[in-house]
Design a protein around this motif. Sequence first.
Motif, short mmCIF file in Angstrom:
data_model
loop_
_atom_site.label_atom_id
_atom_site.label_comp_id
_atom_site.label_asym_id
_atom_site.label_seq_id
_atom_site.Cartn_x
_atom_site.Cartn_y
_atom_site.Cartn_z
N PRO A 136 0.76 -1.13 0.03
CA PRO A 136 0.01 -0.18 -0.23
C PRO A 136 1.01 1.34 -0.16
O PRO A 136 2.02 1.34 0.56
N GLY A 137 0.46 2.24 -0.99
CA GLY A 137 1.29 3.46 -0.84
C GLY A 137 2.41 3.45 -1.50
O GLY A 137 3.32 4.70 -1.67
N ALA A 138 2.79 2.23 -2.35
CA ALA A 138 3.90 2.44 -3.26
C ALA A 138 3.64 3.11 -4.39
O ALA A 138 4.80 3.58 -5.11
N GLY A 139 2.62 3.71 -4.76
CA GLY A 139 2.29 4.36 -6.04
C GLY A 139 1.59 3.65 -7.18
O GLY A 139 1.83 4.26 -8.25
N LYS A 140 1.29 2.69 -6.78
CA LYS A 140 0.42 1.76 -7.85
C LYS A 140 -0.52 2.45 -8.70
O LYS A 140 -0.57 2.58 -9.76
N SER A 141 -1.38 3.35 -8.04
CA SER A 141 -2.55 3.96 -8.74
C SER A 141 -2.00 5.03 -9.49
O SER A 141 -2.25 5.41 -10.60
N THR A 142 -0.96 5.90 -8.94
CA THR A 142 -0.29 6.66 -9.71
C THR A 142 0.49 6.63 -10.95
O THR A 142 0.36 6.98 -11.92
N LEU A 143 1.26 5.18 -10.82
CA LEU A 143 1.64 4.79 -11.70
C LEU A 143 0.58 4.32 -12.73
O LEU A 143 0.90 4.24 -14.22
N ILE A 172 10.91 0.04 -9.34
CA ILE A 172 11.14 0.90 -8.26
C ILE A 172 10.37 2.13 -8.31
O ILE A 172 11.08 3.05 -9.01
N ASN A 173 9.24 2.49 -7.62
CA ASN A 173 8.67 3.61 -7.65
C ASN A 173 9.46 4.52 -6.72
O ASN A 173 9.99 3.99 -5.62
N LYS A 174 9.01 5.87 -6.72
CA LYS A 174 9.55 6.54 -5.71
C LYS A 174 11.26 6.86 -5.81
O LYS A 174 11.94 6.72 -4.74
N ALA A 175 11.50 6.69 -7.16
CA ALA A 175 13.01 6.59 -7.37
C ALA A 175 13.70 8.07 -6.81
O ALA A 175 15.11 7.87 -7.02
N ASP A 176 12.98 8.82 -6.41
CA ASP A 176 13.58 10.14 -6.06
C ASP A 176 13.87 9.92 -4.50
O ASP A 176 14.63 11.05 -4.05
N ARG A 177 13.63 8.88 -3.90
CA ARG A 177 14.05 8.67 -2.58
C ARG A 177 15.53 7.89 -2.62
O ARG A 177 15.89 7.18 -3.32
N THR A 185 10.98 4.62 -11.41
CA THR A 185 10.13 5.45 -11.77
C THR A 185 9.86 6.51 -10.77
O THR A 185 10.06 6.28 -9.52
N ILE A 186 9.48 7.64 -11.05
CA ILE A 186 8.72 8.62 -10.31
C ILE A 186 7.39 9.02 -10.47
O ILE A 186 7.33 9.98 -11.55
N ALA A 187 6.61 8.18 -10.29
CA ALA A 187 5.00 8.11 -10.94
C ALA A 187 4.71 9.74 -10.76
O ALA A 187 3.92 9.97 -11.69
N SER A 188 4.75 10.12 -9.49
CA SER A 188 4.08 11.45 -9.31
C SER A 188 4.44 12.39 -10.13
O SER A 188 3.83 13.54 -10.55
N1 LIG Z 1 7.87 10.83 -3.65
C1 LIG Z 1 7.25 10.36 -4.62
N2 LIG Z 1 5.83 10.00 -4.16
C2 LIG Z 1 5.07 9.36 -5.04
C3 LIG Z 1 5.56 8.83 -6.26
N3 LIG Z 1 4.31 8.06 -6.98
C4 LIG Z 1 3.44 8.17 -6.08
N4 LIG Z 1 3.74 8.96 -4.82
C5 LIG Z 1 3.09 9.23 -3.87
O1 LIG Z 1 2.59 8.32 -3.13
C6 LIG Z 1 1.30 8.27 -2.57
C7 LIG Z 1 0.59 6.86 -2.48
O2 LIG Z 1 0.36 6.74 -4.01
P1 LIG Z 1 -0.88 5.84 -4.60
O3 LIG Z 1 -0.64 5.86 -6.07
O4 LIG Z 1 -2.14 6.17 -3.93
O5 LIG Z 1 -0.19 4.62 -4.10
P2 LIG Z 1 -1.07 2.93 -3.95
O6 LIG Z 1 -1.55 2.82 -2.68
O7 LIG Z 1 0.23 1.89 -4.30
O8 LIG Z 1 -1.91 2.81 -5.26
C8 LIG Z 1 0.55 9.43 -3.00
O9 LIG Z 1 0.38 10.55 -2.29
C9 LIG Z 1 1.39 9.82 -4.52
O10 LIG Z 1 1.27 11.07 -4.66
C10 LIG Z 1 6.94 9.15 -6.50
O11 LIG Z 1 7.37 8.56 -7.61
N5 LIG Z 1 7.44 9.81 -5.69
#
Ligand SMILES: Nc1nc2c(ncn2[C@@H]2O[C@H](COP(=O)(O)OP(=O)(O)O)[C@@H](O)[C@H]2O)c(=O)[nH]1
Length: 312
Positions: free
Chosen positions: A52-59, A188-193, A223-226
Amino acid sequence: MEIVEKLLNHSRLALSKAITAVENEYDDAVKIMTEIYPHTGNAYVLGITGPPGAGKSTLTDGLAKEYRKRGKTVGIVAIDPTSPYSGGAILGDRIRMMDLMSDEGIFVRSMATRGSLGGLSQKTGDAVKLMDAFGMDVIIVETVGVGQSEVDIVKTADTSMVVVIPGMGDDIQAIKAGILEIGDLFTINKADREGTDKLNIEIEMMLELNPERVAWRPPINRTIASKGIGIEAVIDSIEAHKNYLIESGRLAEIRRARIKNEVTAMLNDRVNRYIDKNVVETPEFEETVRKLQTREIEPYSVVDKIVGNVLK
Ligand SMILES: Nc1nc2c(ncn2[C@@H]2O[C@H](COP(=O)(O)OP(=O)(O)O)[C@@H](O)[C@H]2O)c(=O)[nH]1
Ligand SMILES: [Mg+2]
């Protein structure tokens, strides 16, 4: 059926209603699925899982938009209870999705996780088929990789993608159980970290240890999905995997296995319901249980006898 005809004629309302019928097990659900079936089997199914929170939906948003650029239509089934596609969306996410909603070539639907996950797996499969019959080229199924049933849902996809993020503490250990083995590709999402390189090495090492991965080596994308960064490379990897599956003949195998699983699950479900109704929920069965408790009889012969009767 009228609803099926409308769906096949690209009525989004009909598609939406059909998924609702399946989700709530309305009386006409089976009839809808029966009529729909001959029109399925054309879409490519991508499963996305991860914590959860990995950014799946954003991706998923990003992938859908990139597919649209490449001329493909996209259906999205989200089974994440915290998914922004669901009613409980936070405002930012809702705005993000509005973007997608205004595009006719994209259809997003979230499935409630209430009830059993086993049933959910079948309903998800049905929702995918409905979007397939509707004519979506690609269908993305997003689910949280926490339980076995959720992993099973993603396993039925043509291509399964596992999303991981750096800094999850014991990184790989936390996600190892179950979901790493199913990844045809890793993102690997949030690759900005911080910790991205370390995580990349860890995944590589883990893949190295898996001897089954010879014909296809799962690529690891960042990726940096956001920010929409790295999305194109992910799609390229998905396409590469798809080509590998087609050329090796694996795609036909995967789809055959999926059909076998589906029909087996349907059979089990039907038999279970029959036994519940005609055996378990009868006064005679209560009496049998009483006799078992007092050890007047033993369960093995009881089961033999009941199964014998059922099979007759
Ligand atoms: N720093 C950072 N935050 C991200 C990235 N991708 C998504 N997020 C943030 O992570 C949070 C969770 O994203 P979400 O897509 O809902 O995650 P899910 O639970 O895996 O579907 C949101 O606040 C996004 O904006 C990224 O690449 N870098
Ligand atoms: Mg989500």
